[in-house]
Design a protein around this motif. Sequence first.
Motif, PDB file in Angstrom:
ATOM      1  N   PHE A 109      44.626  34.034  42.299  1.00  0.00           N
ATOM      2  CA  PHE A 109      43.752  33.053  42.966  1.00  0.00           C
ATOM      3  C   PHE A 109      42.618  32.572  42.078  1.00  0.00           C
ATOM      4  CE2 PHE A 109      39.482  33.939  44.659  1.00  0.00           C
ATOM      5  CZ  PHE A 109      39.241  35.189  44.126  1.00  0.00           C
ATOM      6  N   LYS A 110      42.288  33.323  41.029  1.00  0.00           N
ATOM      7  CA  LYS A 110      41.157  32.900  40.206  1.00  0.00           C
ATOM      8  C   LYS A 110      41.420  31.547  39.522  1.00  0.00           C
ATOM      9  CE  LYS A 110      38.845  37.273  39.715  1.00  0.00           C
ATOM     10  NZ  LYS A 110      39.735  38.123  40.531  1.00  0.00           N
ATOM     11  N   ASP A 111      42.710  31.177  39.402  1.00  0.00           N
ATOM     12  CA  ASP A 111      43.029  29.865  38.846  1.00  0.00           C
ATOM     13  C   ASP A 111      42.397  28.721  39.653  1.00  0.00           C
ATOM     14  OD1 ASP A 111      44.666  30.836  36.771  1.00  0.00           O
ATOM     15  OD2 ASP A 111      46.450  30.843  38.055  1.00  0.00           O
ATOM     16  N   VAL A 252      39.980  38.650  54.042  1.00  0.00           N
ATOM     17  CA  VAL A 252      39.733  38.387  52.623  1.00  0.00           C
ATOM     18  C   VAL A 252      39.670  39.678  51.804  1.00  0.00           C
ATOM     19  CG1 VAL A 252      38.243  37.152  50.997  1.00  0.00           C
ATOM     20  CG2 VAL A 252      38.303  36.443  53.393  1.00  0.00           C
ATOM     21  N   PRO A 253      40.649  39.916  50.917  1.00  0.00           N
ATOM     22  CA  PRO A 253      40.577  41.066  50.017  1.00  0.00           C
ATOM     23  C   PRO A 253      39.402  40.874  49.064  1.00  0.00           C
ATOM     24  CG  PRO A 253      42.663  39.850  49.736  1.00  0.00           C
ATOM     25  CD  PRO A 253      41.823  39.075  50.685  1.00  0.00           C
ATOM     26  N   THR A 254      38.460  41.816  49.081  1.00  0.00           N
ATOM     27  CA  THR A 254      37.156  41.550  48.464  1.00  0.00           C
ATOM     28  C   THR A 254      36.802  42.535  47.352  1.00  0.00           C
ATOM     29  OG1 THR A 254      36.358  40.552  50.499  1.00  0.00           O
ATOM     30  CG2 THR A 254      34.694  41.358  48.988  1.00  0.00           C
ATOM     31  N   GLY A 255      36.277  41.984  46.248  1.00  0.00           N
ATOM     32  CA  GLY A 255      35.804  42.804  45.142  1.00  0.00           C
ATOM     33  C   GLY A 255      34.365  42.450  44.825  1.00  0.00           C
ATOM     34  N   ASN A 256      34.192  41.309  44.131  1.00  0.00           N
ATOM     35  CA  ASN A 256      32.858  40.875  43.747  1.00  0.00           C
ATOM     36  C   ASN A 256      32.184  39.971  44.775  1.00  0.00           C
ATOM     37  OD1 ASN A 256      31.707  41.954  41.400  1.00  0.00           O
ATOM     38  ND2 ASN A 256      33.297  40.973  40.159  1.00  0.00           N
ATOM     39  N   PHE A 257      32.803  39.811  45.951  1.00  0.00           N
ATOM     40  CA  PHE A 257      32.213  39.077  47.061  1.00  0.00           C
ATOM     41  C   PHE A 257      32.170  37.563  46.815  1.00  0.00           C
ATOM     42  CE2 PHE A 257      28.941  38.199  50.351  1.00  0.00           C
ATOM     43  CZ  PHE A 257      29.364  39.043  51.360  1.00  0.00           C
ATOM     44  N   GLY A 258      32.891  37.086  45.763  1.00  0.00           N
ATOM     45  CA  GLY A 258      32.872  35.648  45.479  1.00  0.00           C
ATOM     46  C   GLY A 258      33.737  34.876  46.459  1.00  0.00           C
ATOM     47  N   ASP A 259      34.940  35.366  46.664  1.00  0.00           N
ATOM     48  CA  ASP A 259      35.879  34.688  47.534  1.00  0.00           C
ATOM     49  C   ASP A 259      35.355  34.642  48.968  1.00  0.00           C
ATOM     50  OD1 ASP A 259      38.165  33.423  48.285  1.00  0.00           O
ATOM     51  OD2 ASP A 259      39.520  35.104  47.913  1.00  0.00           O
ATOM     52  N   ILE A 260      34.927  35.774  49.483  1.00  0.00           N
ATOM     53  CA  ILE A 260      34.481  35.817  50.881  1.00  0.00           C
ATOM     54  C   ILE A 260      33.149  35.082  51.051  1.00  0.00           C
ATOM     55  CG2 ILE A 260      33.197  38.011  50.836  1.00  0.00           C
ATOM     56  CD1 ILE A 260      34.730  38.600  53.569  1.00  0.00           C
ATOM     57  N   PRO A 308      43.639  46.660  41.394  1.00  0.00           N
ATOM     58  CA  PRO A 308      42.587  46.860  40.382  1.00  0.00           C
ATOM     59  C   PRO A 308      41.534  45.760  40.363  1.00  0.00           C
ATOM     60  CG  PRO A 308      44.683  46.228  39.349  1.00  0.00           C
ATOM     61  CD  PRO A 308      44.969  46.539  40.786  1.00  0.00           C
ATOM     62  N   SER A 309      41.869  44.552  40.775  1.00  0.00           N
ATOM     63  CA  SER A 309      40.870  43.477  40.740  1.00  0.00           C
ATOM     64  C   SER A 309      39.797  43.659  41.796  1.00  0.00           C
ATOM     65  CB  SER A 309      41.539  42.113  40.913  1.00  0.00           C
ATOM     66  OG  SER A 309      42.467  41.906  39.877  1.00  0.00           O
ATOM     67  N   MET A 310      39.961  44.671  42.645  1.00  0.00           N
ATOM     68  CA  MET A 310      38.949  44.964  43.657  1.00  0.00           C
ATOM     69  C   MET A 310      38.315  46.323  43.433  1.00  0.00           C
ATOM     70  SD  MET A 310      41.391  43.549  46.657  1.00  0.00           S
ATOM     71  CE  MET A 310      40.556  44.388  47.981  1.00  0.00           C
ATOM     72  N   SER A 409      46.054  35.344  50.267  1.00  0.00           N
ATOM     73  CA  SER A 409      46.946  36.044  49.361  1.00  0.00           C
ATOM     74  C   SER A 409      46.513  35.721  47.939  1.00  0.00           C
ATOM     75  CB  SER A 409      48.389  35.605  49.592  1.00  0.00           C
ATOM     76  OG  SER A 409      49.212  36.257  48.665  1.00  0.00           O
ATOM     77  N   THR A 410      45.959  36.748  47.257  1.00  0.00           N
ATOM     78  CA  THR A 410      45.232  36.471  46.020  1.00  0.00           C
ATOM     79  C   THR A 410      46.055  36.663  44.748  1.00  0.00           C
ATOM     80  OG1 THR A 410      44.339  38.711  46.180  1.00  0.00           O
ATOM     81  CG2 THR A 410      42.946  36.917  46.968  1.00  0.00           C
ATOM     82  N   ALA A 411      47.264  37.218  44.847  1.00  0.00           N
ATOM     83  CA  ALA A 411      48.084  37.351  43.631  1.00  0.00           C
ATOM     84  C   ALA A 411      49.566  37.321  43.978  1.00  0.00           C
ATOM     85  CB  ALA A 411      47.757  38.648  42.896  1.00  0.00           C
ATOM     86  N   HIS A 412      50.369  36.873  43.049  1.00  0.00           N
ATOM     87  CA  HIS A 412      51.821  36.908  43.206  1.00  0.00           C
ATOM     88  C   HIS A 412      52.278  38.364  43.064  1.00  0.00           C
ATOM     89  CE1 HIS A 412      56.072  36.308  42.471  1.00  0.00           C
ATOM     90  NE2 HIS A 412      55.938  35.033  42.808  1.00  0.00           N
TER      91      HIS A 412
HETATM   92  C1  LIG Z   1      39.344  38.789  41.735  1.00  0.00           C
HETATM   93  C2  LIG Z   1      40.375  39.187  42.704  1.00  0.00           C
HETATM   94  C3  LIG Z   1      40.051  39.609  44.020  1.00  0.00           C
HETATM   95  C4  LIG Z   1      38.626  39.772  44.501  1.00  0.00           C
HETATM   96  O1  LIG Z   1      37.905  38.566  44.633  1.00  0.00           O
HETATM   97  P1  LIG Z   1      36.299  38.586  44.630  1.00  0.00           P
HETATM   98  O2  LIG Z   1      35.903  37.165  44.595  1.00  0.00           O
HETATM   99  O3  LIG Z   1      35.895  39.349  43.402  1.00  0.00           O
HETATM  100  O4  LIG Z   1      35.877  39.277  45.888  1.00  0.00           O
HETATM  101  C5  LIG Z   1      41.097  39.919  44.874  1.00  0.00           C
HETATM  102  N1  LIG Z   1      42.389  39.846  44.473  1.00  0.00           N
HETATM  103  C6  LIG Z   1      42.726  39.461  43.227  1.00  0.00           C
HETATM  104  C7  LIG Z   1      44.170  39.424  42.844  1.00  0.00           C
HETATM  105  C8  LIG Z   1      41.742  39.107  42.301  1.00  0.00           C
HETATM  106  O5  LIG Z   1      42.105  38.733  41.062  1.00  0.00           O
END
Ligand SMILES: *Cc1c(COP(=O)(O)O)cnc(C)c1O
Length: 466
Positions: A109-111, A252-260, A308-310, A409-412
């Motif tokens: 999803f970062k694309d 929302v699968p969340t890591g750095n809180f950017g997406d959510i 791992p991205s979270m 859905s943030t990754a294939h």
């Molecule tokens: C970066 C990432 C996330 C987390 O998104 P944040 O904006 O950091 O919360 C979730 N899933 C995947 C596959 C990512 O690359």
Amino acid sequence: MQYISTRGGISPIPFTEAVMMGLAEDGGLLLPRTIPRVSSETYASWQDLSYPELAFEVMSRFIDDIPNSDLRELIDRSYATFDHPEITPLVHHGTLHILELFHGPTFAFKDVALQFLGNLFEYLLKKNDAVMNIIGATSGDTGSAAIYGVRGKEKINIFILHPHKRVSPVQEQQMTTVTDANVFNIAIRGTFDDGQAIVKAIFNDIDFKKQYNLGAINSINWARVLAQVVYYVHSCLHINRHEHDKAVDFAVPTGNFGDIFAGYIAKRMLPEGTIRKLLLASNTNDILTRFVAHGDYSLGSVVATSSPSMDIQAASNFERYLYYLLDENPVHTTAAMSQFTETGRLNLSSSCDQIKRDFVATAATEQEVLETIQLFYKEYGYILDPHTAVGVHAALIHQQKGIPVICLSTAHPAKFGETVSKAIGIPPEMPHALAALADKKSRCELMDADRNLIQDFIRHHALEQQ
Ligand SMILES: *Cc1c(COP(=O)(O)O)cnc(C)c1O
């Protein structure tokens, strides 16, 4: 639209300056002065727009210093690299709607944000007759999305450090087979933390940073958040086309809180009640889940998981939400952040009612992630990647009758084939573009984890301001 800092230490600046500044100069994060509200009439009028047309409508409300025709062109070019006509399609399985955000060039999803940011950087650098050298360390995924964002662009070089043989073979191939002249992959003999420490040290060399106009790829750039707001609006419109006036939830699968956080902006921007709740989903690294449940924002240690991205504790975008939670008071925000830096914790239990108006949260264990992938495959024949499964797990727990849930859905799944195989006994099918990487020519520099050696290498290959 003018931008301000969460810490109140800069005078308001327009959008393009906020993009080039990245982190606010007072150490805070940049935010628009106000969040524009979209009327029900306007929202309804967006119903039939294509993704790029909608992106223009959403983004132009936050940008008033790029001519409309230029902004349209930047958006069109950024999403032309996606392999699906809807850019971020919604697929329906049972009561859940899966928003596939992985149709960009690196299958993550970062694309969505970095394709746009790369074009935007190039556009602004050309305009200002300036150059930028982007430096970053990656444990795998962000590196390739950043590289694909700026490959072949004028006025930008990018240097990405990754730990030698400690990223997956696909991740390594994704980065090192990009052989454009402006892309430099550096494999270091060391860990991700070694790489990150080196990058940090280089950024702290203020003269070097200035001389080479160093840029970062982390998720704090406002333009990344803004680009992500678009798919929240796009998917709400899709649901409302079939189910009129229905409020929706997002998982929302969340890591750095950017997406959510982009979802939070969309919630405040759209007509009242369009988005009901944001379901914040964490893996075992559950600092944000504890924050939503009890107002307890306190650091634990980072645990490695199948998503791992979270695997993150202190979320770099959290300060943006904190600012709104503290009634947009920069003095209180600054005090809270310095308390957090000193003690590793913040007690926000007095704000719990407000937090719960916006969010619901759940953390998934490793076992629950595997079970969710299994269950979804059995029921629907659809394969979730482990990050998406963390979100779907939260959705299955919190979904309410009559309220559609959109799961980001943030990754294939092919990017995390090992975990998928463990869950369902077979590996996911590799998209052709990923499978083809193995035969491609690659370019990468192998170096010791020595800051001076690496800084010399960068100096030697960096673009210099004329
Ligand atoms: C970066 C990432 C996330 C987390 O998104 P944040 O904006 O950091 O919360 C979730 N899933 C995947 C596959 C990512 O690359």
